[in-house]
Design a protein around this motif. Structure first.
Motif: not given
Length: 87
Positions: A19-25, A34-41, A45-55
């Motif tokens: 997953x780290x390689x995926x994100x970094x690439x 690529x940004x759409x794939x990162x958003x989907x990725x 992950x519930x914690x990151x999804x919650x974090x991003x939804x708070x932006x």
């Protein structure tokens, strides 16, 4: 370090090697889609999804991805060595 940066760093450190390689690439090259794939990725992950939804703005999302890119590059160097992009 800001609280948001600490959260992002901890998120990146907990990623599996694959997953780290995926994100970094995706964040390093940022080709079309690529940004759409990162958003989907991240949405899987519930914690990151919650974090991003708070932006509140798209600028905050881009800042999050910039921080994630920086932290993932450092973590890749730590795990895989300086030439991780070529491994």
């Amino acid at each position: 370090m800001k609280k948001s940066d600490l959260f992002i760093k901890e998120y990146v450190v907990r990623l599996s090697d694959e997953d780290l390689r995926f994100v970094q690439n995706r964040l390093y090259y940022r080709f079309s889609g690529d940004l759409a794939e990162i958003l989907d990725f991240c949405s899987k992950h519930p914690a990151m999804d919650k974090y991003l939804s708070g932006t509140e703005t798209s600028e905050e999302i881009y800042e999050t991805f910039d921080s994630m890119s920086d932290f993932s590059e450092k973590e890749c160097i730590k795990r895989f060595g300086e030439n991780f992009l070529y491994n």
